[in-house]
Design a protein around this motif. Structure first.
Motif, PDB file in Angstrom:
ATOM      1  N   ARG A  54       0.827  -1.208   0.000  1.00 25.32           N
ATOM      2  CA  ARG A  54       0.000   0.000   0.000  1.00 25.32           C
ATOM      3  C   ARG A  54       0.864   1.261   0.000  1.00 25.32           C
ATOM      4  N   TRP A 642      -4.537  -1.607  -7.663  1.00 23.89           N
ATOM      5  CA  TRP A 642      -5.807  -0.898  -7.762  1.00 23.89           C
ATOM      6  C   TRP A 642      -6.630  -1.038  -6.496  1.00 23.89           C
ATOM      7  N   LEU A 645      -5.551   1.291  -3.805  1.00 24.35           N
ATOM      8  CA  LEU A 645      -5.903   2.686  -4.042  1.00 24.35           C
ATOM      9  C   LEU A 645      -7.379   2.966  -3.864  1.00 24.35           C
ATOM     10  N   SER A 646      -8.209   1.937  -4.027  1.00 21.92           N
ATOM     11  CA  SER A 646      -9.617   2.198  -4.292  1.00 21.92           C
ATOM     12  C   SER A 646     -10.546   2.125  -3.097  1.00 21.92           C
ATOM     13  N   ASP A 647     -10.279   1.315  -2.113  1.00 24.04           N
ATOM     14  CA  ASP A 647     -11.309   0.962  -1.140  1.00 24.04           C
ATOM     15  C   ASP A 647     -11.420   1.869   0.078  1.00 24.04           C
ATOM     16  N   SER A 648     -10.463   2.755   0.274  1.00 30.07           N
ATOM     17  CA  SER A 648     -10.493   3.550   1.495  1.00 30.07           C
ATOM     18  C   SER A 648      -9.661   4.807   1.293  1.00 30.07           C
ATOM     19  N   PRO A 649     -10.011   5.935   1.932  1.00 30.96           N
ATOM     20  CA  PRO A 649      -9.128   7.097   1.894  1.00 30.96           C
ATOM     21  C   PRO A 649      -7.739   6.689   2.373  1.00 30.96           C
ATOM     22  N   LEU A 654      -7.092   0.307   5.789  1.00 34.89           N
ATOM     23  CA  LEU A 654      -7.728  -0.416   4.683  1.00 34.89           C
ATOM     24  C   LEU A 654      -7.922  -1.863   5.111  1.00 34.89           C
ATOM     25  N   GLN A 707      -5.506  11.881  -2.786  1.00 34.32           N
ATOM     26  CA  GLN A 707      -6.827  11.296  -2.521  1.00 34.32           C
ATOM     27  C   GLN A 707      -7.105  10.242  -3.592  1.00 34.32           C
ATOM     28  N   ASN A 709      -8.407   7.304  -3.660  1.00 29.74           N
ATOM     29  CA  ASN A 709      -9.720   6.658  -3.778  1.00 29.74           C
ATOM     30  C   ASN A 709     -10.689   7.520  -4.581  1.00 29.74           C
ATOM     31  N   LYS A 710     -10.544   8.825  -4.501  1.00 32.84           N
ATOM     32  CA  LYS A 710     -11.396   9.714  -5.292  1.00 32.84           C
ATOM     33  C   LYS A 710     -11.047   9.633  -6.779  1.00 32.84           C
ATOM     34  N   VAL A 712      -9.893   6.986  -8.259  1.00 31.48           N
ATOM     35  CA  VAL A 712     -10.436   5.701  -8.699  1.00 31.48           C
ATOM     36  C   VAL A 712     -11.940   5.807  -8.940  1.00 31.48           C
TER      37      VAL A 712
END
Length: 840
Positions: A54, A642, A645-649, A654, A707, A709-710, A712
Motif C-alpha cells: 500500500r 488498484w 488505491l480504491s477501497d479507502s481514503p 484499509l 486522494q 480513492n477519489k 479511482v
C-alpha cells in the motif's frame, strides 16, 4: 488480441521493457523541473507485506503522475538494514547477520520489482554496506569537529538478556521487545548527538511545514515539550551524606507550591547514591526501583514505589515547614533535574504516590475562590484560583505563577526558566550489527576520532553469537589499534550507532552518491528537500525529528543550504484483516480457515469451529497477514495495486477483503474489453466529451491531493460512461485518454492496451492529458418545481433561462397542470436556475 488481459504475461513483459529502457533512472542534469518522491525505506525482514504494497503503491502513482506531467522524477529504493532482528536471526538460525540480511534484500527486491514500481534501482543502497556507513562515519566525525557529539554517563534501558541498550519504544510493558526480559535501568557511558542545540529551531520550524499533517506537527511539538516555570533549590535540614546541602527542582506549576507534601528524588540522584553507600536498605530499594523501562509511558503506568530517606527539605516560603525527602521510582535523572516536589492535590502521579504512603493532600487551587475548604477525593490538575496559599489567595493560576517567580528571583532562591522535554540523542548501542562508531580510546589521549583516511571502519566478519552481548567486545584483534594521536596501544569503540542515525540522512545519499564523500552539495540540492515523503505515523516523532536535526546540523556546518528534509509528508493508514482464534486459543492464518454453509468458520485441519476476532493491523503474532505472492500470481500486479488505491481514503486503515481484490481485477478486465470494442471515426458525443474533461480534471486534482480513492471513483464513472456510449470519434478518444489516466495506478494494463492500440512509444513516457476548462462548466441545470411549497417535479433547462421561460415550462408540466385543475396560479416565484414555486 486475447479476450482477457493476461497479467502473468504482461506484467513481466513491461517490467523488462522499463528496465531495458532505463525508464525510471533520474537524471540530475536534466533541464526538466525536478520532483523527489520517497516512501520510507523498508527493513529487510525477508518478505514484503501488504503494508509495504500500500505504501509504495501510493508513492508510485505520484511518481508516475509527475513523470507524465513533465517532471524529472527521483523515486529511489533502499534498505534500512542494520538492527537487532538480524542478530537475533544469527543466534536462532546460526547464520551471519550479513548473509541473512543480504538474502532478505535479494528476495524483497524481486518482490517489489514484481509489482512494477517505477523505481530508480541504479541508486539502490543498503545501510549495512561499508560504502554507505563509511560515509556516515565521516559525517559523525564532522559532527564531533563541530561540537555536536558528546560522551556522558546516562541512565538507559538495559536488556539483561540481549545485553544492549533499548530505546524507549523498544520497551513493551517493562520488557525488551525482542527478548521479553524485564528491562533494567542502568548507567552507562554513552555517545550523544546534541540535538538540544537545535531545540527552539526544531520547534519554530514546524510552523513552516504546512504540507505536513497537523497531528504529526503536534506530536513533535509535544515531544520537544517547551514549558516555562521556576527552577529553584530546596535547602536540606541537618547533615546529608556526601556533603550535599540542597535539592534542585524545576516546576511548571509554581502556583501550587503551598500544596507541597514531599520532595522526591530519582534512584540515580547523587543524594540517593550517597545514602546507598552506608545503608543497605537504600541500595536494595534503588535496585528494585531501577527495574523497568525509562520511557514516560513505562514510568507513568508502573506501580509507584518510594523510600523515605529520613531527610527533610525546607519550604522556601516558610523556614519552619519541613517536607520529607523520598526516593521514588517515577523520577528519572534524565528528565529535568532528577528531583521534584509533589503536590498530590493537583497532580495524578503525586496523588497516587501520596495516597499509597499516606502523605498530606492539600487543596491549593479551586475552580473559584469559594472552594477552599472542599475536600479532594481525586487529583485536580486544571488551573483555577489559588486558595490556602497565603499571599497567593485569590490570584488566578497564571497570576500566582508570575508572583512566585517574581518573589523567588527577588529573594535570590529561584529563577524563571524555559525548559524543554527534549533530551540529547543517545546513539550508542551495545550490538554488533550496526555502524561502528569511528572513535579510538587511548588511556593518555582519551577518545580520538579515527583518521579519515582509515574510513570506513568495517565490521569484522569473524564474530560469534554463541553467547549474549556484543561480539565486538570479545573479538581478539579488531579492537586492538594504535592511538592516532600518540601511537600508544589503544582500543576501538565497540558500541555501534543507533539505526535511527542510518535513516537520518539516507534521503540525501539517494540524491547524490559520489564515492569520495557522503554527498555532493550541488547535486543534492537539485533534488532536496524531498517533495513528498510517505510513511507510517509510527515514525512521526523520532525518525522525522532526527532527520530534521541532521539536516540542520549539516546546514550549520556549511555542508548544505537546506534545513528541512521533507517538504510534504503523508502518513498512510494500515492494512487490516480479521483475526481468527481456535477453541484452544491459537491464532489461525486466513488460509487455515474454511467458510461453511451459513457462514460458519471452521479450521480446515480439525473441523473445529473458529471464533472470528477483531479487525486488526496485519501482524505475524495474530497470523492475520495475507502473503502478496499468491495474490499477485492469481490476480496480477495491477489488480493488487488498484485495490490498495480504491477501497479507502489513504490516510485511513484499509481492510483487506477477497471481494475487494476481485472487484479490482474485474475493473482491469473492463478496461481491457474497451479497447476491443468497435471504433468510431465520425460524430461527436458532447455529453461524453464533457464527462471526459471533467474526469481529467478530477483525477489530476485527486492525485495531487493524494486522494487516490477519489481518483479511482472518477475513473469508474468514466469507464461506465464509455461503456454506455455509442461508437464515435469522441468515444475512441475517451478510451485512449482513459488509458493515460489509469496508467499511474495500473501501468502494466495501460502499457499492454497502449501497444495493442498501436500508439507511439510507451505510455510511461506519454504526457498527462489536458482538459478544456470550458468543458467543466454546466450549460444545463436541474430546476425543482414546487406547488404550494411541495416538490412535484424537476425539469432540465438551459443555464441562465429567463424567469418568463422558466415559469412557462413549469406551468406546462403535466403534474403541475393536474395540481392546478385547469385553473391559473395565484402567484409564481422563480429562483433563477434553482426553483419555480407555484402558489395555487
Amino acid at each position: 488480441m486475447t479476450d482477457r488481459f493476461d497479467p502473468a504475461v504482461a506484467d513481466r513483459r513491461w517490467q523488462q521493457r522499463w528496465a531495458e529502457a532505463g525508464s525510471f533512472h533520474a537524471d540530475s542534469d536534466s533541464a526538466k523541473p525536478k520532483a523527489y518522491v520517497l516512501e520510507m525505506f523498508p527493513y529487510p525482514s525477508g518478505r514484503i507485506h501488504m503494508g509495504h504494497v500500500r505504501n509504495y503503491t501510493m508513492g508510485d502513482v505520484l511518481a508516475r503522475f509527475r513523470r507524465m506531467q513533465g517532471f524529472e522524477v527521483l523515486h529511489p529504493m533502499g534498505w534500512d538494514a542494520f538492527g537487532m532482528p538480524a542478530e537475533n536471526a544469527a543466534m536462532e538460525k546460526k547464520v551471519h547477520p550479513g548473509s541473512w540480511t543480504r538474502a532478505n534484500i535479494a528476495a524483497m527486491r524481486e518482490q517489489l520489482q514484481r509489482i512494477g514500481f517505477a523505481l530508480d534501482w541504479s541508486r539502490e543502497l543498503a545501510t549495512c554496506e561499508p560504502d554507505y556507513y563509511g560515509h556516515e562515519q565521516a559525517l559523525f566525525l564532522d559532527l564531533m569537529d563541530a561540537g555536536l557529539v558528546t560522551r556522558k554517563e546516562s541512565e538507559v534501558n538495559w536488556d539483561p538478556v540481549d545485553m544492549t541498550v533499548l530505546a524507549n519504544e523498544q520497551v513493551i510493558d517493562g520488557k525488551g521487545w525482542r527478548s521479553g526480559a524485564t528491562v533494567e535501568r542502568k548507567k552507562l557511558s554513552q555517545w550523544f548527538l546534541k540535538i538540544t542545540d537545535f531545540t527552539e529551531e526544531l520547534l519554530e520550524g514546524l510552523n513552516e511545514l504546512d504540507q505536513w499533517p497537523d497531528k504529526v506537527r503536534l506530536m513533535q511539538q509535544n515531544w520537544i515539550g517547551k514549558s516555562q516555570g521556576l527552577q529553584f533549590c530546596f535547602r536540606l535540614a541537618g547533615t546529608v551524606p556526601g556533603g550535599h546541602c540542597d535539592i534542585e527542582v524545576f516546576t511548571t506549576r509554581p502556583d501550587t507550591i503551598f500544596g507541597a507534601s514531599f520532595v522526591a528524588i530519582s534512584p540515580g540522584h547523587p543524594i540517593a547514591e550517597a545514602l546507598a553507600e552506608g545503608r543497605p536498605e537504600v541500595a536494595e530499594f534503588i535496585a528494585k526501583a531501577q527495574s523497568g523501562g525509562t520511557s514516560a509511558a513505562e514510568v507513568e503506568t508502573a506501580e509507584k514505589l518510594g523510600f523515605d530517606t529520613g531527610l527533610e527539605a525546607i519550604h522556601p516560603f516558610d523556614a519552619n515547614w519541613r517536607l520529607p525527602v523520598w526516593i521514588a521510582n517515577f523520577v528519572l535523572m534524565d528528565y529535568g533535574t532528577g528531583a521534584l516536589y509533589g503536590v498530590p492535590g493537583h497532580d495524578v502521579r503525586d496523588f497516587e504516590f501520596a495516597s499509597k504512603y499516606r502523605l498530606p493532600i492539600r487543596r491549593v487551587v479551586a475552580a473559584d475562590g469559594d472552594g477552599a475548604s472542599a475536600p479532594i477525593t481525586e487529583p485536580e490538575p486544571e488551573p483555577g484560583v489559588a486558595v490556602n496559599s497565603q499571599f497567593l489567595d485569590g490570584l488566578t493560576s497564571e497570576q500566582a505563577k508570575a508572583e512566585v517567580i517574581r518573589r523567588a528571583e527577588t529573594a535570590g532562591w529561584g529563577k524563571g526558566k524555559t525548559q524543554y522535554r527534549l533530551r540529547d540523542w543517545g546513539v550508542s548501542r551495545q550490538r554488533y550489527w550496526g555502524t561502528p562508531i569511528p572513535v579510538i580510546h587511548c588511556d593518555a589521549c582519551g577518545p580520538v576520532g579515527v583518521p579519515r583516511d582509515q574510513l570506513p571502519v568495517v565490521l569484522p566478519e569473524d564474530v560469534s553469537f554463541d553467547v549474549p552481548g556484543n561480539p565486538l567486545d570479545r573479538h581478539p584483534s579488531w579492537t586492538r589499534v594504535e592511538c592516532p594521536s600518540c601511537g600508544a596501544p589503544a582500543r576501538r569503540e565497540t558500541d555501534t550507532l543507533d539505526t535511527f542515525v542510518d535513516s537520518s540522512w539516507y534521503f540525501i545519499r539517494f540524491a547524490s552518491q559520489p564515492e569520495n564523500q557522503p554527498f555532493d552539495r550541488a547535486e543534492a540540492e537539485k533534488w532536496l528537500p524531498v517533495g513528498q515523503y510517505i510513511g507510517g505515523v509510527e515514525h512521526a516523532i523520532l525518525h522525522l525529528l532526527y532527520a530534521r536535526f541532521w539536516m540542520r546540523a549539516l546546514e550549520r556546518m556549511g555542508k548544505i543550504s537546506i534545513k528541512e528534509p521533507f517538504k510534504g509528508l503523508f502518513t498512510q493508514g494500515m492494512v487490516t484483516h480479521e483475526t481468527y482464534e481456535s477453541p484452544d486459543g491459537r491464532w489461525l492464518n486466513p488460509d487455515e480457515i474454511e467458510i461453511r454453509e451459513g457462514g460458519t468458520l471452521v479450521e480446515r485441519a480439525t473441523g473445529a469451529e473458529v471464533r472470528r476476532g477483531r479487525v486488526e493491523k496485519m501482524s505475524k503474532s495474530k497470523k492475520n497477514t495475507v502473503d502478496p505472492e499468491p495474490i499477485l500470481a492469481r490476480y496480477g500486479a495491477d489488480a493488487v495495486r488498484w485495490f490498495m488505491l480504491s477501497d479507502s481514503p489513504p490516510e485511513r486503515d484499509l481492510e483487506w477483503s477477497e471481494s475487494g481484490i476481485e472487484g479490482a481485477a474485474r475493473f482491469v478486465q473492463r478496461v481491457w474489453r474497451l479497447i476491443r470494442s468497435p471504433a468510431g471515426n465520425d460524430g461527436e458525443d458532447i455529453a461524453l466529451a464533457k464527462k471526459l474533461h471533467r474526469t481529467i480534471a478530477a483525477v489530476g486534482e485527486a492525485i495531487e491531493g493524494l486522494q487516490f480513492n477519489k481518483s479511482v471513483a472518477a475513473l469508474y464513472e468514466l469507464t461506465s460512461a464509455i461503456e454506455k456510449a455509442k461508437p464515435s470519434a469522441t468515444r475512441d478518444e475517451a478510451i485512449r485518454t482513459l488509458l493515460l489516466l489509469v496508467a499511474p495506478g495500473a501501468p502494466h494494463l495501460a502499457e499492454e492496451a497502449w501497444a495493442t492500440r498501436g500508439e507511439d512509444g510507451m505510455i510511461a513516457d506519454a504526457a498527462w492529458p489536458s482538459f478544456d476548462p470550458a468543458m467543466l462548466v454546466d450549460d444545463e441545470v436541474t430546476i425543482a418545481v414546487q406547488v404550494n411549497g411541495k416538490l412535484r417535479e424537476t425539469m432540465t433547462a438551459p443555464r441562465g433561462i429567463s424567469r418568463e421561460d422558466a415559469e412557462a415550462r413549469a406551468l406546462a408540466l403535466p403534474k403541475v397542470q393536474s395540481q392546478l385543475g385547469g385553473g391559473s396560479p395565484r402567484k409564481v416565484i422563480v429562483v433563477p436556475d434553482r426553483l419555480v414555486n407555484i402558489v395555487a
